[in-house]
Design a protein around this motif. Structure first.
Motif, PDB file in Angstrom:
ATOM      1  N   ILE A  87       0.869  -1.167   0.000  1.00 31.27           N
ATOM      2  CA  ILE A  87       0.000   0.000   0.000  1.00 31.27           C
ATOM      3  C   ILE A  87       0.907   1.218   0.000  1.00 31.27           C
ATOM      4  O   ILE A  87       1.808   1.318   0.831  1.00 31.27           O
ATOM      5  CB  ILE A  87      -0.909   0.002   1.240  1.00 31.27           C
ATOM      6  CG1 ILE A  87      -1.857  -1.196   1.195  1.00 31.27           C
ATOM      7  CG2 ILE A  87      -1.677   1.317   1.354  1.00 31.27           C
ATOM      8  CD1 ILE A  87      -2.589  -1.460   2.492  1.00 31.27           C
ATOM      9  N   GLY A  88       0.691   2.122  -0.931  1.00 31.55           N
ATOM     10  CA  GLY A  88       1.458   3.353  -0.986  1.00 31.55           C
ATOM     11  C   GLY A  88       0.604   4.507  -0.506  1.00 31.55           C
ATOM     12  O   GLY A  88      -0.518   4.679  -0.968  1.00 31.55           O
ATOM     13  N   SER A  89       1.125   5.264   0.424  1.00 31.04           N
ATOM     14  CA  SER A  89       0.384   6.399   0.963  1.00 31.04           C
ATOM     15  C   SER A  89       1.058   7.693   0.556  1.00 31.04           C
ATOM     16  O   SER A  89       2.261   7.858   0.756  1.00 31.04           O
ATOM     17  CB  SER A  89       0.332   6.329   2.492  1.00 31.04           C
ATOM     18  OG  SER A  89      -0.282   5.139   2.907  1.00 31.04           O
ATOM     19  N   VAL A  90       0.278   8.599  -0.004  1.00 35.67           N
ATOM     20  CA  VAL A  90       0.802   9.911  -0.360  1.00 35.67           C
ATOM     21  C   VAL A  90       0.797  10.761   0.910  1.00 35.67           C
ATOM     22  O   VAL A  90      -0.227  10.892   1.581  1.00 35.67           O
ATOM     23  CB  VAL A  90      -0.054  10.586  -1.453  1.00 35.67           C
ATOM     24  CG1 VAL A  90       0.498  11.963  -1.786  1.00 35.67           C
ATOM     25  CG2 VAL A  90      -0.116   9.708  -2.702  1.00 35.67           C
ATOM     26  N   ALA A  91       1.976  11.328   1.245  1.00 35.74           N
ATOM     27  CA  ALA A  91       2.060  12.169   2.445  1.00 35.74           C
ATOM     28  C   ALA A  91       1.345  13.487   2.170  1.00 35.74           C
ATOM     29  O   ALA A  91       1.430  14.037   1.088  1.00 35.74           O
ATOM     30  CB  ALA A  91       3.524  12.422   2.801  1.00 35.74           C
ATOM     31  N   GLY A 106      -2.954  -6.531   6.649  1.00 37.44           N
ATOM     32  CA  GLY A 106      -1.657  -7.181   6.810  1.00 37.44           C
ATOM     33  C   GLY A 106      -0.700  -6.934   5.661  1.00 37.44           C
ATOM     34  O   GLY A 106       0.336  -7.580   5.554  1.00 37.44           O
ATOM     35  N   ILE A 107      -1.032  -5.976   4.789  1.00 38.47           N
ATOM     36  CA  ILE A 107      -0.175  -5.639   3.645  1.00 38.47           C
ATOM     37  C   ILE A 107       0.765  -4.506   4.047  1.00 38.47           C
ATOM     38  O   ILE A 107       0.331  -3.513   4.650  1.00 38.47           O
ATOM     39  CB  ILE A 107      -1.034  -5.217   2.434  1.00 38.47           C
ATOM     40  CG1 ILE A 107      -1.951  -6.374   2.017  1.00 38.47           C
ATOM     41  CG2 ILE A 107      -0.152  -4.781   1.271  1.00 38.47           C
ATOM     42  CD1 ILE A 107      -2.990  -5.977   0.988  1.00 38.47           C
ATOM     43  N   ASN A 108       2.052  -4.640   3.728  1.00 39.07           N
ATOM     44  CA  ASN A 108       3.025  -3.605   4.060  1.00 39.07           C
ATOM     45  C   ASN A 108       2.667  -2.282   3.393  1.00 39.07           C
ATOM     46  O   ASN A 108       2.016  -2.255   2.353  1.00 39.07           O
ATOM     47  CB  ASN A 108       4.434  -4.015   3.635  1.00 39.07           C
ATOM     48  CG  ASN A 108       5.008  -5.093   4.515  1.00 39.07           C
ATOM     49  OD1 ASN A 108       4.521  -5.352   5.606  1.00 39.07           O
ATOM     50  ND2 ASN A 108       6.057  -5.729   4.040  1.00 39.07           N
ATOM     51  N   GLN A 109       3.161  -1.219   3.978  1.00 37.71           N
ATOM     52  CA  GLN A 109       2.892   0.130   3.493  1.00 37.71           C
ATOM     53  C   GLN A 109       4.202   0.842   3.175  1.00 37.71           C
ATOM     54  O   GLN A 109       5.220   0.595   3.828  1.00 37.71           O
ATOM     55  CB  GLN A 109       2.140   0.903   4.579  1.00 37.71           C
ATOM     56  CG  GLN A 109       1.874   2.348   4.256  1.00 37.71           C
ATOM     57  CD  GLN A 109       1.237   3.092   5.435  1.00 37.71           C
ATOM     58  OE1 GLN A 109       1.301   2.658   6.565  1.00 37.71           O
ATOM     59  NE2 GLN A 109       0.638   4.216   5.145  1.00 37.71           N
ATOM     60  N   ILE A 110       4.152   1.706   2.174  1.00 38.10           N
ATOM     61  CA  ILE A 110       5.225   2.662   1.923  1.00 38.10           C
ATOM     62  C   ILE A 110       4.602   4.052   1.985  1.00 38.10           C
ATOM     63  O   ILE A 110       3.393   4.205   1.843  1.00 38.10           O
ATOM     64  CB  ILE A 110       5.925   2.457   0.563  1.00 38.10           C
ATOM     65  CG1 ILE A 110       4.961   2.706  -0.598  1.00 38.10           C
ATOM     66  CG2 ILE A 110       6.564   1.082   0.485  1.00 38.10           C
ATOM     67  CD1 ILE A 110       5.626   2.893  -1.946  1.00 38.10           C
ATOM     68  N   ILE A 111       5.436   5.048   2.209  1.00 38.09           N
ATOM     69  CA  ILE A 111       4.975   6.440   2.219  1.00 38.09           C
ATOM     70  C   ILE A 111       5.763   7.198   1.162  1.00 38.09           C
ATOM     71  O   ILE A 111       6.994   7.080   1.092  1.00 38.09           O
ATOM     72  CB  ILE A 111       5.176   7.088   3.604  1.00 38.09           C
ATOM     73  CG1 ILE A 111       4.312   6.360   4.648  1.00 38.09           C
ATOM     74  CG2 ILE A 111       4.841   8.581   3.557  1.00 38.09           C
ATOM     75  CD1 ILE A 111       4.590   6.784   6.080  1.00 38.09           C
TER      76      ILE A 111
END
Length: 190
Positions: A87-91, A106-111
């Motif tokens: 999951i990619g999160s836009v800051a 339970g899926i890893n996240q990136i920012i």
């Protein structure tokens, strides 16, 4: 009631949707545009009831079968397509939503930051998206600039990103920008 209608009702009831009366000073949006309407999803994501409703609406979104397949918790989807997801999160607006989704699925996240930091790891992306399919999360899409830059950063970091889920699409040009750049915009509300 559907997850979308529950979310919409909560946003209105909790005054997350703000409307200026005619003749009053307009809201200035991140895109630089002026508007009578402001949707404060950042404020909404600080409320655990609304944040949970946002996650429910995303997980029940009919237009996101890949995300639903991943979130169903079965490893067969990943095995079938031989893909690793994150999951990619836009800051900053996407971070609480992405974190809630990560905790639920339970899926890893990136920012993805708006700018590369000149300290620490000196990166624009926090986390690893190399060789992963990234499902990008953002709070609101207006002109589409922030999401477009995030997708470019992910692609430059050897990740694949062709989909972005937004809570609200203001319908002010983002979808058109994405169509020309192979990005699918999935909006929960318009």
């Amino acid at each position: 009631m559907t997850a979308k209608s529950i979310l919409k009702d909560l946003l209105i009831r909790e005054q997350i949707v703000k409307i200026k009366e005619p003749g009053k000073e307009l809201f200035k949006l991140k895109s630089g545009k002026l508007s009578r309407l402001f949707i404060d999803i950042k404020q909404a994501s600080l409320n655990p009831i609304i944040l949970n409703s946002i996650v429910n609406a995303i997980l029940n979104e009919d237009h996101s079968p890949a995300f639903l397949g991943i979130c169903a918790g079965s490893g067969t989807y990943r095995e079938q397509y031989n893909q690793d997801y994150c999951i990619g999160s836009v800051a900053v607006g996407g971070i609480p939503i992405g974190t809630a989704l990560s905790l639920r699925t339970g899926i890893n996240q990136i920012i993805v930051r708006s700018e590369k930091h000149e300290r620490g790891t000196e990166t624009k992306i926090i986390g690893n998206c190399e060789n992963k399919v990234v499902i990008l999360i953002e709070d609101v899409a207006t002109s589409g600039g922030s999401i477009f830059k995030a997708v470019q950063a992910i692609r430059e970091s050897s990740g694949t990103c062709n989909s972005c889920i937004v809570i609200v699409d203001r319908e002010e040009g983002a979808k058109e920008l994405y169509l020309h750049n192979n990005i699918r915009l999935i909006s929960i509300l318009k």
